[in-house]
Design an enzyme around this catalytic site. Sequence first.
Site, PDB file in Angstrom:
ATOM      1  N   LEU A 138       0.822  -1.210   0.000  1.00  0.00           N
ATOM      2  CA  LEU A 138       0.000   0.000   0.000  1.00  0.00           C
ATOM      3  C   LEU A 138       0.856   1.261   0.000  1.00  0.00           C
ATOM      4  O   LEU A 138       0.705   2.119  -0.865  1.00  0.00           O
ATOM      5  CB  LEU A 138      -0.929   0.001   1.215  1.00  0.00           C
ATOM      6  CG  LEU A 138      -1.829   1.237   1.371  1.00  0.00           C
ATOM      7  CD1 LEU A 138      -2.895   1.259   0.291  1.00  0.00           C
ATOM      8  CD2 LEU A 138      -2.461   1.263   2.758  1.00  0.00           C
ATOM      9  N   PHE A 169       8.571   0.695   1.933  1.00  0.00           N
ATOM     10  CA  PHE A 169       8.437   0.194   3.301  1.00  0.00           C
ATOM     11  C   PHE A 169       7.552  -1.047   3.370  1.00  0.00           C
ATOM     12  O   PHE A 169       6.716  -1.182   4.270  1.00  0.00           O
ATOM     13  CB  PHE A 169       7.865   1.275   4.245  1.00  0.00           C
ATOM     14  CG  PHE A 169       8.621   2.573   4.231  1.00  0.00           C
ATOM     15  CD1 PHE A 169      10.000   2.598   4.219  1.00  0.00           C
ATOM     16  CD2 PHE A 169       7.939   3.781   4.244  1.00  0.00           C
ATOM     17  CE1 PHE A 169      10.694   3.809   4.225  1.00  0.00           C
ATOM     18  CE2 PHE A 169       8.621   4.982   4.252  1.00  0.00           C
ATOM     19  CZ  PHE A 169      10.010   4.997   4.234  1.00  0.00           C
ATOM     20  N   GLN A 290      10.386   5.996  47.255  1.00  0.00           N
ATOM     21  CA  GLN A 290       9.069   6.506  46.848  1.00  0.00           C
ATOM     22  C   GLN A 290       9.051   7.015  45.412  1.00  0.00           C
ATOM     23  O   GLN A 290       8.094   6.782  44.670  1.00  0.00           O
ATOM     24  CB  GLN A 290       8.619   7.609  47.796  1.00  0.00           C
ATOM     25  CG  GLN A 290       7.191   8.080  47.542  1.00  0.00           C
ATOM     26  CD  GLN A 290       6.790   9.213  48.463  1.00  0.00           C
ATOM     27  OE1 GLN A 290       7.340  10.309  48.381  1.00  0.00           O
ATOM     28  NE2 GLN A 290       5.855   8.951  49.362  1.00  0.00           N
ATOM     29  N   GLU A 375       1.207   2.193  10.307  1.00  0.00           N
ATOM     30  CA  GLU A 375      -0.264   2.167  10.180  1.00  0.00           C
ATOM     31  C   GLU A 375      -0.901   3.476  10.651  1.00  0.00           C
ATOM     32  O   GLU A 375      -1.920   3.489  11.329  1.00  0.00           O
ATOM     33  CB  GLU A 375      -0.878   0.985  10.948  1.00  0.00           C
ATOM     34  CG  GLU A 375      -0.179  -0.334  10.786  1.00  0.00           C
ATOM     35  CD  GLU A 375       0.144  -0.705   9.345  1.00  0.00           C
ATOM     36  OE1 GLU A 375      -0.423  -0.095   8.427  1.00  0.00           O
ATOM     37  OE2 GLU A 375       0.973  -1.600   9.132  1.00  0.00           O
ATOM     38  N   GLU A 379       0.248  11.494  15.088  1.00  0.00           N
ATOM     39  CA  GLU A 379      -0.294  12.802  14.693  1.00  0.00           C
ATOM     40  C   GLU A 379      -1.467  12.653  13.730  1.00  0.00           C
ATOM     41  O   GLU A 379      -2.463  13.386  13.815  1.00  0.00           O
ATOM     42  CB  GLU A 379       0.810  13.645  14.064  1.00  0.00           C
ATOM     43  CG  GLU A 379       1.894  14.087  15.039  1.00  0.00           C
ATOM     44  CD  GLU A 379       2.838  12.964  15.457  1.00  0.00           C
ATOM     45  OE1 GLU A 379       3.467  13.084  16.506  1.00  0.00           O
ATOM     46  OE2 GLU A 379       2.924  11.952  14.713  1.00  0.00           O
TER      47      GLU A 379
END
Length: 410
Positions: A138, A169, A290, A375, A379
Amino acid sequence: MNQTNTVSRLFGEHFLHDLNPQELQMLNKVRGLVVSHIGPNAHKVAQKDEFAWDTFRLLADEGVIGSAFPVEYGGTDARQVLRIRIIEELGRVCSASASLITGADLSCRAIVAGASPGMKDQLLPGLRSGQLQAAFALTEPEAGSDVRGLKTLIRQEGEHFVVNGSKKFITRGTTADWFMVVGRLETDSSRFVAVLVPRDAPGFAISPEVDKMGWYGVPISSLEFENVRVPAANLLGKIGDGFELAQDALLRARMGHAAMALGRAIGAVEIAATYMNDRTLFGKTLGAHQGAQWMLSDMVSQIEAARALLTITAQKYDRGDGDVSIYASMAKQQATDLCMKVVTDALQLTGGRGYMKDFPLERFFRDAKLNQIGEGSSEVHKTVIGRDVVRRSSSAQRNPSLREGSLVDY
């Protein structure tokens, strides 16, 4: 709830109550594989960015890959509420193994949904068993999350489709036997087409594997199509269905990315908490301080909240709810951003050891970044979510505490 795995775990099992006995059996099988094979071999897999064949064959032989395939082709057609737990479990120790499961969805979902009966009979048994592999083609040099920006063109010539364009990619590029390719219809650019291209098709070129920062074990490549001809029988769905087929595959993959990120975050906390019990600092264990406890508190609380959101999203997908895509964006963005923060904080807690390559957090840190990008970047999903809220607010119930009229008149 019947569970064969009774070992106490740091994170709760509350999300397993909706799984049936067969689903629990599959999950416990995966947990056994994680302990016996995948976890102990994760460091070895991460040494070179070569396809993790041993892991892939193990997951295929044990039927885990088959969870994405229909029952009539030897799979189990698992619900998403199970698949996110499987991916989360694998992500605790090894990004490559989790990616092999999400990749089965991404590369094969359109074949399951749109291939002709003949193509299904030809491909699905082999894809389910691991004898064949498919890749999802894609992304392009100038189009990733924005599917409508694709420039690959596909035209019909008689009983064939002809593909021209580039893809980038692409995971499994050098190992896949078949490629699910999405492009625009050359005669009508508003319509998208999806076709299956075999790796030996004339005019089809696959680049050498491209080096990347993390996620070793699942290499990527670029693809070139120059007048690549495939039979009309290789069409997925109908002409114009390419966008919808891609979107469903991406929807499931986004849930997979969220599950993988949460699994890695869980693993990072497990490692950091163990270290905090072993490491002594200023006369007491690191875990007795802590400040360190507060860091763990934030990590665990936020992980459990994100797990709940992802579980709701998986339930929505299994029911077929119309708003599942927005929830998938929320789950993916929330889980992957959280994972990056958790892994960073866990590495900080483990100090110099966490920075060493033979310590798991080093590769966790490198792997976490891609979940924020793949995928759809965080953003992009924030934009999708915000735009949806603004759109729906115009017709949603007005808050009852407001008086009539425009709010700018207050």
